[in-house]
Write a protein that holds these residues in place. Structure first.
Motif, PDB file in Angstrom:
ATOM      1  N   ARG A  38      -8.824  -5.560   5.093  1.00  0.00           N
ATOM      2  CA  ARG A  38      -7.661  -4.680   5.190  1.00  0.00           C
ATOM      3  C   ARG A  38      -8.082  -3.219   5.068  1.00  0.00           C
ATOM      4  NH1 ARG A  38      -3.420  -6.449   0.804  1.00  0.00           N
ATOM      5  NH2 ARG A  38      -2.599  -4.410   1.498  1.00  0.00           N
ATOM      6  N   ARG A  39      -7.404  -2.359   5.842  1.00  0.00           N
ATOM      7  CA  ARG A  39      -7.734  -0.934   5.810  1.00  0.00           C
ATOM      8  C   ARG A  39      -7.457  -0.316   4.445  1.00  0.00           C
ATOM      9  NH1 ARG A  39      -6.632   2.274  11.435  1.00  0.00           N
ATOM     10  NH2 ARG A  39      -7.618   0.762  12.847  1.00  0.00           N
ATOM     11  N   ASP A  40      -6.561  -0.935   3.678  1.00  0.00           N
ATOM     12  CA  ASP A  40      -6.310  -0.429   2.331  1.00  0.00           C
ATOM     13  C   ASP A  40      -7.563  -0.539   1.466  1.00  0.00           C
ATOM     14  OD1 ASP A  40      -3.751   0.005   3.115  1.00  0.00           O
ATOM     15  OD2 ASP A  40      -2.924  -1.785   2.154  1.00  0.00           O
ATOM     16  N   TYR A  41      -8.386  -1.550   1.753  1.00  0.00           N
ATOM     17  CA  TYR A  41      -9.604  -1.769   0.980  1.00  0.00           C
ATOM     18  C   TYR A  41     -10.821  -1.090   1.611  1.00  0.00           C
ATOM     19  CZ  TYR A  41      -6.766  -5.426  -1.188  1.00  0.00           C
ATOM     20  OH  TYR A  41      -5.759  -6.112  -1.831  1.00  0.00           O
ATOM     21  N   LEU A  42     -10.870  -1.074   2.931  1.00  0.00           N
ATOM     22  CA  LEU A  42     -12.003  -0.464   3.630  1.00  0.00           C
ATOM     23  C   LEU A  42     -11.495   0.279   4.865  1.00  0.00           C
ATOM     24  CD1 LEU A  42     -15.094  -0.122   3.835  1.00  0.00           C
ATOM     25  CD2 LEU A  42     -15.126  -2.157   5.290  1.00  0.00           C
ATOM     26  N   GLN A  65      -9.356  10.381  -9.975  1.00  0.00           N
ATOM     27  CA  GLN A  65      -7.954  10.653  -9.666  1.00  0.00           C
ATOM     28  C   GLN A  65      -7.546  10.021  -8.342  1.00  0.00           C
ATOM     29  OE1 GLN A  65      -7.836  14.939  -9.859  1.00  0.00           O
ATOM     30  NE2 GLN A  65      -7.590  14.966 -12.097  1.00  0.00           N
ATOM     31  N   ALA A  66      -8.471   9.998  -7.382  1.00  0.00           N
ATOM     32  CA  ALA A  66      -8.142   9.419  -6.075  1.00  0.00           C
ATOM     33  C   ALA A  66      -7.892   7.922  -6.171  1.00  0.00           C
ATOM     34  CB  ALA A  66      -9.270   9.698  -5.083  1.00  0.00           C
ATOM     35  N   GLN A  67      -8.616   7.237  -7.041  1.00  0.00           N
ATOM     36  CA  GLN A  67      -8.444   5.790  -7.131  1.00  0.00           C
ATOM     37  C   GLN A  67      -7.103   5.394  -7.741  1.00  0.00           C
ATOM     38  OE1 GLN A  67     -11.425   4.009  -9.605  1.00  0.00           O
ATOM     39  NE2 GLN A  67     -10.824   5.119 -11.450  1.00  0.00           N
ATOM     40  N   LEU A  68      -6.438   6.349  -8.407  1.00  0.00           N
ATOM     41  CA  LEU A  68      -5.124   6.074  -8.986  1.00  0.00           C
ATOM     42  C   LEU A  68      -3.996   6.277  -7.986  1.00  0.00           C
ATOM     43  CD1 LEU A  68      -5.583   7.799 -12.468  1.00  0.00           C
ATOM     44  CD2 LEU A  68      -5.845   5.371 -11.897  1.00  0.00           C
ATOM     45  N   ALA A  69      -4.299   6.920  -6.853  1.00  0.00           N
ATOM     46  CA  ALA A  69      -3.278   7.166  -5.840  1.00  0.00           C
ATOM     47  C   ALA A  69      -2.963   5.866  -5.094  1.00  0.00           C
ATOM     48  CB  ALA A  69      -3.749   8.233  -4.864  1.00  0.00           C
ATOM     49  N   THR A  70      -1.772   5.820  -4.503  1.00  0.00           N
ATOM     50  CA  THR A  70      -1.342   4.625  -3.779  1.00  0.00           C
ATOM     51  C   THR A  70      -2.257   4.317  -2.604  1.00  0.00           C
ATOM     52  OG1 THR A  70       0.944   5.131  -4.375  1.00  0.00           O
ATOM     53  CG2 THR A  70       0.596   3.535  -2.594  1.00  0.00           C
ATOM     54  N   ASP A  71      -2.629   5.338  -1.858  1.00  0.00           N
ATOM     55  CA  ASP A  71      -3.509   5.163  -0.700  1.00  0.00           C
ATOM     56  C   ASP A  71      -4.747   6.041  -0.888  1.00  0.00           C
ATOM     57  OD1 ASP A  71      -4.435   4.318   1.738  1.00  0.00           O
ATOM     58  OD2 ASP A  71      -3.291   5.792   2.887  1.00  0.00           O
ATOM     59  N   GLY A  72      -5.440   5.818  -1.991  1.00  0.00           N
ATOM     60  CA  GLY A  72      -6.538   6.714  -2.326  1.00  0.00           C
ATOM     61  C   GLY A  72      -7.923   6.209  -1.977  1.00  0.00           C
ATOM     62  N   THR A  73      -8.015   5.041  -1.331  1.00  0.00           N
ATOM     63  CA  THR A  73      -9.338   4.484  -1.028  1.00  0.00           C
ATOM     64  C   THR A  73     -10.137   5.412  -0.130  1.00  0.00           C
ATOM     65  OG1 THR A  73      -8.380   2.260  -1.148  1.00  0.00           O
ATOM     66  CG2 THR A  73     -10.556   2.477  -0.141  1.00  0.00           C
ATOM     67  N   ARG A  74      -9.464   6.028   0.839  1.00  0.00           N
ATOM     68  CA  ARG A  74     -10.175   6.932   1.750  1.00  0.00           C
ATOM     69  C   ARG A  74     -10.765   8.101   0.994  1.00  0.00           C
ATOM     70  NH1 ARG A  74      -7.086  10.543   6.166  1.00  0.00           N
ATOM     71  NH2 ARG A  74      -6.345  11.332   4.162  1.00  0.00           N
ATOM     72  N   ASP A  75      -9.998   8.677   0.051  1.00  0.00           N
ATOM     73  CA  ASP A  75     -10.515   9.806  -0.724  1.00  0.00           C
ATOM     74  C   ASP A  75     -11.645   9.378  -1.651  1.00  0.00           C
ATOM     75  OD1 ASP A  75      -8.841  11.540   0.494  1.00  0.00           O
ATOM     76  OD2 ASP A  75      -7.578  11.965  -1.254  1.00  0.00           O
ATOM     77  N   VAL A  76     -11.521   8.172  -2.222  1.00  0.00           N
ATOM     78  CA  VAL A  76     -12.595   7.664  -3.072  1.00  0.00           C
ATOM     79  C   VAL A  76     -13.892   7.566  -2.276  1.00  0.00           C
ATOM     80  CG1 VAL A  76     -13.443   5.649  -4.326  1.00  0.00           C
ATOM     81  CG2 VAL A  76     -11.096   6.436  -4.678  1.00  0.00           C
TER      82      VAL A  76
END
Length: 268
Positions: A40-44, A220-231
């Motif tokens: 899933r794009r949410d994960y990768l 902080q990015a990992q706490l966002a709803t869609d923060g995987t890209r920033d992480v």
């Protein structure tokens, strides 16, 4: 141009080409896996989106200030580690009695992970840059220390005996022969410690949650709803910084110590 030098240059160009090819292959695999729906794009997220986000962050002044804070803690910790490790390594490597007396303490402290010391160091130094610098220094000391000690064991006995024959004392022999012979090993230790120091600097920010820096951005990015890209974009920045630091230090070693076989490109 000598044959060994030409061989070394060809090998260097080949290694760079293979490195670029490997990076492109990894990029393509991540892109294909994400876009195919296997993960899933949410994960990768697709690798192209992560790289695009990493490039966008180069124009974010707040993000760059955080990267600058991480680099300042990294540089200060690495410098302190050099100031501590090189003299101590010279002492332990040249005075066997002292080495034997403190060996048990050194072997006890060396395996302790720096991040495990965050609570203790925070209590002593507070939640700030001082704690991060102290942990970076602690982690970076060991490769430099042991490389210095090892380098002393590789010094040329004939050169030391020659200086002693001309009336030079122990300190002069240590500085003129031992330290000069150990210098390439010390440089290699600094290069290893530079990578370790960067890892610890980012990890300390990530785990402690105080201050500012690249690790804080990732946390902080990992706490966002869609923060995987920033992480992942932050991870790309961390990797790029490590690659740049290693490249600069390798270049410096080649310039300072061109006489070593691996720098000449000669085969044993």
């Amino acid at each position: 141009m000598s044959r060994p030098r030409r061989h070394g240059q060809r090998r260097g160009r080949r290694d760079i080409a293979l490195g670029v090819l490997g990076a492109l292959l990894a990029f393509g695999v991540c892109e294909a896996v994400s876009r195919s729906g296997i993960v899933r794009r949410d994960y990768l997220p697709p690798a192209s989106e992560v790289v695009r986000r990493a490039v966008e962050l180069a124009g974010d002044s707040a993000f760059l200030d955080g990267v600058g804070a991480t680099l300042r803690a990294w540089a200060l910790g690495l410098a302190l580690a050099c100031l501590i490790a090189v003299p101590v390594g010279l002492l332990l490597g040249s005075v066997p009695v002292v080495d034997a007396a403190v060996r048990a303490i050194v072997e006890f402290l060396r395996p302790l992970p720096s991040v495990a010391l965050i609570p203790l160091v925070s209590l002593l130094l507070g939640s700030g840059t001082g704690t991060e610098v102290a942990l970076v220094t602690y982690a970076a000391v060991w490769p430099i220390l042991f490389n210095t000690m090892y380098g002393l064991g590789e010094s040329e006995p004939l050169a030391k005996e020659t200086l002693r024959a001309f009336g030079f004392g122990r300190a002069a022999v240590l500085l003129r022969v031992d330290l000069a012979g150990a210098a390439p090993f010390v440089a290699a230790g600094i290069r290893i410690s530079a990578a370790v120091a960067l890892i610890v600097a980012v990890a300390t920010e990530l785990l402690s949650g105080f201050g500012e820096g690249l690790g804080i951005f990732i946390a902080q990015a990992q706490l966002a709803t869609d923060g995987t890209r920033d992480v992942l974009a932050g991870v790309v920045w961390a990797g790029a910084l490590g690659l740049a630091v290693n490249g600069v230090l390798v270049w410096g070693e080649r310039r300072l110590f061109p006489w070593t076989p691996e720098r000449r490109g000669a085969r044993p």
